[in-house]
Enzyme design. Structure first.
Site, PDB file in Angstrom:
ATOM      1  N   CYS A 246      17.915 -27.030   7.948  1.00  9.30           N
ATOM      2  CA  CYS A 246      18.753 -25.835   7.889  1.00  9.30           C
ATOM      3  C   CYS A 246      17.938 -24.587   7.512  1.00  9.30           C
ATOM      4  O   CYS A 246      17.118 -24.149   8.297  1.00  9.30           O
ATOM      5  CB  CYS A 246      19.943 -26.070   6.963  1.00  9.30           C
ATOM      6  N   HIS A 331      22.332 -30.916   9.715  1.00 16.00           N
ATOM      7  CA  HIS A 331      22.206 -31.728   8.505  1.00 16.00           C
ATOM      8  C   HIS A 331      22.216 -33.214   8.842  1.00 16.00           C
ATOM      9  O   HIS A 331      23.295 -33.810   9.006  1.00 16.00           O
ATOM     10  CB  HIS A 331      23.346 -31.405   7.539  1.00 16.00           C
ATOM     11  N   GLU A 333      21.661 -35.581   6.884  1.00 16.48           N
ATOM     12  CA  GLU A 333      22.275 -36.316   5.776  1.00 16.48           C
ATOM     13  C   GLU A 333      23.790 -36.235   5.808  1.00 16.48           C
ATOM     14  O   GLU A 333      24.475 -36.882   5.015  1.00 16.48           O
ATOM     15  CB  GLU A 333      21.752 -35.769   4.440  1.00 16.48           C
TER      16      GLU A 333
END
Length: 363
Positions: A246, A331, A333
């Site tokens: 990001c 992202h 994750e």
């Protein structure tokens, strides 16, 4: 109690206030996820912003102890169509309203969020305020138009001092620009020995930790507002493997000579399709960013574009042509959202293993 939502373009909505009863001013953005409101509210990348949920019912499964992305949320406010007052979930420990009160976050419900989203899509992100009915709307519009939003969001949410998150595996120095706990969780899951450092830590100090790799985290705001971080990343490229996510992706791009720009209304949600140009496969991703890398600026650098957003063609991934370093705009994750590209953390581990030339001996 009734409250007003006032936008700098003069648009005014009247709704039902909940959460904190204080007034607030911030940048109005929207997110498209159907679930994950707890992670969104606690995501440091929303620092300084008032978040609109396009999904019409928010709060229906309550707030639990496990799904926070930071201890201290930095979001300025919340806008929903309907806030559930009686959540139902076996993990629920409090209502959304109770959590917002506890964290002093003002919110407004009963707003036509479809109309608000269309305004943002047409005009771009706007400054706005959630205020009491006693506030003079005309005066607030003039105030919003004159307001200059802060540019120190990264400093607000980054850790103030270094701290360890111990493991027996590869040592990763994590530069915290507004880290989501999900990133740390994925590194811990792989037994990494993580040292989290503030955003303004110098390259020399980072290298003194003898890292096997460096993680550049997500964070709020314009990457050009943290030029010191760009310089630090520039000094680190080629020294040890780097993985940026990001804001970390944007800083990696700037440090390599590419450029960034502000998107009209950003990408926020958990359903954004991204294509891997090397494999041809598409992954659904979780995203939260208002800036992107200019694709034309990548030409002439040592970077190559590895991923693109299928919705608008913007750059979603980069890799260095000469050194072990890569980044993604989205992202992997998740938290919230799909974990289609969670394997990027494994790629980072493999990169560190290859760079070290041997496997670490686990105690």
């Amino acid at each position: 109690m009734k409250k007003q939502l006032i936008l700098e373009d003069g648009t005014t909505f009247v709704g039902q206030g909940f959460g904190s009863d204080k007034d607030t001013i911030g940048e109005i953005v929207f997110t498209t996820g159907m679930t994950g409101y707890q992670e969104v509210l606690s995501d440091p990348s929303y620092c300084g912003q008032i978040v609109t949920f396009t999904y019409p019912l928010i709060g229906n499964y309550g707030i639990n102890r496990d799904d926070f992305e930071t201890i201290h949320p930095a979001v300025k406010g919340l806008i929903v169509k309907e806030a559930a007052s009686d959540p139902s979930n076996f993990r629920s420990q409090m209502t959304l309203d109770a959590y917002l009160k506890m964290k002093s976050i003002p919110a407004i419900a009963g707003i036509d969020t479809r109309k608000l989203t269309r305004i943002i899509r047409q005009h771009g992100t706007l400054k706005g305020a959630i205020v009491s009915m006693e506030e003079d709307a005309e005066a607030m519009i003039h105030r919003l138009q004159a307001t200059v939003l802060p540019k120190d969001q990264v400093d607000q949410v980054s850790t103030k001092s270094a701290y360890p998150s111990p493991g027996r595996g590869y040592r990763v120095v994590l530069m915290d620009f507004g880290m989501k706990h999900g990133i740390l969780r994925e590194l811990n899951k792989r037994d990494c020995d993580v040292i989290v450092v503030p955003h303004d830590t110098k390259a020399e100090e980072i290298l003194q930790f003898n890292p096997d790799g460096i993680m550049l985290t997500n964070g709020p705001g314009n990457p050009k507002d943290v030029p010191h971080a760009v310089e630090t990343v520039r000094e680190l490229i080629g020294k040890v493997p780097i993985f940026g996510i990001c804001l970390g992706h944007q800083l990696f791009a700037l440090a390599s000579g590419a450029d960034t720009f502000k998107l009209k209304f950003g990408h926020r949600g958990s359903n954004h399709p991204v294509k891997d140009l090397e494999t041809g496969k598409t992954a659904l991703t979780s995203q939260n960013h208002g800036y992107a890398v200019c694709e034309d600026s990548v030409a002439g650098t040592d970077l190559k574009v590895t991923h693109i957003a299928l919705n608008d063609g913007t750059v979603e991934g980069l890799a260095h042509k000469r050194y072990p370093a890569f980044s993604v705009q989205y992202h992997p994750e998740a938290s919230p959202g799909p974990e289609d590209d969670n394997q990027l953390f494994d790629r980072f581990i493999s990169m560190m293993k290859h760079n070290a030339g041997k496997e670490l001996q686990h105690a």
